[in-house]
Each structure stands twice: as structure tokens, then as C-alpha cells.
Motif scaffolding. Sequence first.
Motif, short mmCIF file in Angstrom:
data_model
loop_
_atom_site.label_atom_id
_atom_site.label_comp_id
_atom_site.label_asym_id
_atom_site.label_seq_id
_atom_site.Cartn_x
_atom_site.Cartn_y
_atom_site.Cartn_z
N LYS A 1 -2.46 -6.29 7.87
CA LYS A 1 -1.30 -6.51 7.00
C LYS A 1 -1.73 -6.99 5.62
O LYS A 1 -1.19 -6.57 4.61
CB LYS A 1 -0.33 -7.50 7.64
CG LYS A 1 0.43 -6.89 8.79
CD LYS A 1 1.38 -7.88 9.43
CE LYS A 1 2.07 -7.21 10.62
NZ LYS A 1 2.93 -8.12 11.34
N GLY B 1 -1.15 -4.96 2.16
CA GLY B 1 -0.46 -5.60 1.03
C GLY B 1 -1.29 -5.57 -0.24
O GLY B 1 -0.76 -5.32 -1.33
N LYS C 1 5.76 -1.44 -4.55
CA LYS C 1 6.52 -2.59 -4.07
C LYS C 1 6.91 -2.36 -2.61
O LYS C 1 7.10 -1.23 -2.18
CB LYS C 1 7.76 -2.78 -4.93
CG LYS C 1 7.45 -3.18 -6.35
CD LYS C 1 8.72 -3.33 -7.16
CE LYS C 1 8.45 -3.75 -8.58
NZ LYS C 1 7.70 -2.80 -9.36
N PRO C 2 7.05 -3.46 -1.85
CA PRO C 2 7.48 -3.30 -0.44
C PRO C 2 8.78 -2.50 -0.36
O PRO C 2 9.69 -2.68 -1.15
CB PRO C 2 7.70 -4.75 0.01
CG PRO C 2 6.81 -5.56 -0.86
CD PRO C 2 6.82 -4.85 -2.20
#
Length: 131
Positions: A108, A112, A121-122
Motif C-alpha cells: 500500500k 501510494g 490522486k486517490p
Amino acid sequence: MDRSDPLLPHRAAENFEGAALLSQSAVLKHLAAAWPRTRRSGEASTSAQPDAALEDFWQGIMVDFDHWEVLAQVSPVEVMEGYQVLRGNGIILPDGTLNHVAESLLKKEAAGRLMADFGIKPGEAKLGTAR
């Protein structure tokens, strides 16, 4: 439980304490990320009972600390200290794998960082929508 993999209970353990330690140290993250590719000799003891302590499986494992230092890009002292922390907290396993919680944390974090490096962007990343 799969008896052919005596380390499975340790790999599958919900080791949130170990992941918490890992998440707070860049050195430990480097070492954990490099662990699967680090040269080792010997095999994890398979004579230990399925409910044996993780430490029992480390008998006969020799780690190439110089190789791990190069892969992780940390100092020799950081390798030796990190080894004790990662091994003692069940983050690294003698067969070259990681506890699943620690592995998920590393994946993760890597995802990221990659998204940040590419300015994504998420929620924007969708498979098959690259232009």
C-alpha cells in the motif's frame, strides 16, 4: 490448515503490532522490502510442530547480511539491528516471506508513493483508462 506449509500460521497471523513498528521506520521498511530477495542458505526447520514458536523455524538458516545491506541500501549496523527487530516481531520469516499484514503495508505504501510520483490522486486511478 495446510500442514505442508508449517509457517502458514505465522505468515497469516494478524500481526498489527509488528506492522506498527514497521510503519514508523524507513530502515525497517527498506529491510522488509528487500527480505524476499535476500540470499539465505539452509531451510526453515520443518520438524517443528504446527503450533511451534516462530523462533523454532529459524534453526539452520544463515542470512547473507552483506547482500541484504546492498539490496536495502542501509548500513551494516542498521541491518543487524533491523534483523533482530524484524525477526523478533515476526515480520520476516525464515523462508524469505513476510507476515501478510507487513506485506500489505509495504504494498500500500509503495502504491501510494507511485501514485504521488505520477500525480495521481486517490480515486483517479482506474485500470484501462490510461491516455
